[in-house]
Scaffold this active site. Structure first.
Site, short mmCIF file in Angstrom:
data_model
loop_
_atom_site.label_atom_id
_atom_site.label_comp_id
_atom_site.label_asym_id
_atom_site.label_seq_id
_atom_site.Cartn_x
_atom_site.Cartn_y
_atom_site.Cartn_z
N HIS A 1 44.02 -4.91 30.15
CA HIS A 1 43.45 -3.91 31.06
C HIS A 1 43.39 -4.45 32.50
O HIS A 1 43.80 -3.76 33.44
CB HIS A 1 42.04 -3.54 30.55
CG HIS A 1 41.29 -2.57 31.41
ND1 HIS A 1 40.88 -1.33 30.95
CD2 HIS A 1 40.82 -2.66 32.69
CE1 HIS A 1 40.22 -0.70 31.93
NE2 HIS A 1 40.16 -1.49 32.98
N GLU A 2 42.91 -5.67 32.64
CA GLU A 2 42.72 -6.23 33.99
C GLU A 2 44.06 -6.56 34.65
O GLU A 2 44.23 -6.33 35.85
CB GLU A 2 41.83 -7.48 33.94
CG GLU A 2 40.43 -7.25 33.40
CD GLU A 2 39.69 -6.07 34.01
OE1 GLU A 2 39.92 -5.74 35.19
OE2 GLU A 2 38.89 -5.44 33.29
N CYS B 1 36.20 1.67 32.12
CA CYS B 1 36.58 0.94 33.33
C CYS B 1 35.48 1.13 34.36
O CYS B 1 34.96 2.24 34.51
CB CYS B 1 37.90 1.51 33.85
SG CYS B 1 38.47 0.74 35.38
N GLY C 1 35.06 -6.91 32.66
CA GLY C 1 36.20 -7.36 33.44
C GLY C 1 36.25 -6.65 34.78
O GLY C 1 35.75 -5.53 34.91
#
Ligand code: ZN
Length: 150
Positions: free
Chosen positions: A130-131, A88, A46
């Site tokens: 998360h995104e 990340c 992502g």
């Protein structure tokens, strides 16, 4: 298409709130194409706008079933819970334990401005949350604990 530079943790752009996309034009499509290429080249699942220096509410994801694009996404419902290691692309090499919903549904627009719904289970649910957090300046570390190796 082009690979863009991924912003690293410590850059204040990752802490800013992104503005919604208003124009669904060539420039947006170029950004989305570049983001997908950048994500794949970095072996990520992502990538969000601020991670390539764009304070816009755009996200690309690919958990193995093809690229999903979300413009101006919002979580509309979540269900259950999962706790697992998360990373990340802006914090290379780091993994933290983060609690996320097991199931997440987001409403967003596609690259042409059409309303879409994205539903995810497991990894995709984690990725959606998360995104979308990135678009509000939130990093996974704000919600997790470091994994200590012994
Ligand atoms: Zn991230």
């Amino acid at each position: 298409m082009a690979i863009r530079i991924i912003v690293r943790e410590g850059d204040e752009i990752l802490r800013k709130k992104c503005r919604p996309v208003e124009k669904f034009d060539q420039k947006l499509w170029q950004l989305l194409d570049d983001m997908a290429e950048t994500m794949h080249a970095a072996d990520g699942v992502g990538l969000a706008g601020p991670q390539v220096g764009m304070l816009r509410r755009v996200v690309v994801m690919d958990v193995g079933d093809g690229v999903i694009e979300m413009i101006n996404p919002e979580i509309v419902s979540t269900d259950g819970e999962q706790e697992g290691p998360e990373g990340c692309l802006s914090c290379p090499g780091e993994q933290w334990m983060v609690k996320r919903p097991m199931h997440a549904v987001a409403r967003a627009l596609d690259r042409h401005g059409n309303q879409i719904q994205v539903e995810g289970e497991g990894l995709l649910a984690r990725c959606i949350c998360h995104e979308i957090d990135h678009l509000d300046g939130i990093l996974f570390k704000d919600k997790g604990t470091p994994i200590v190796e012994d």
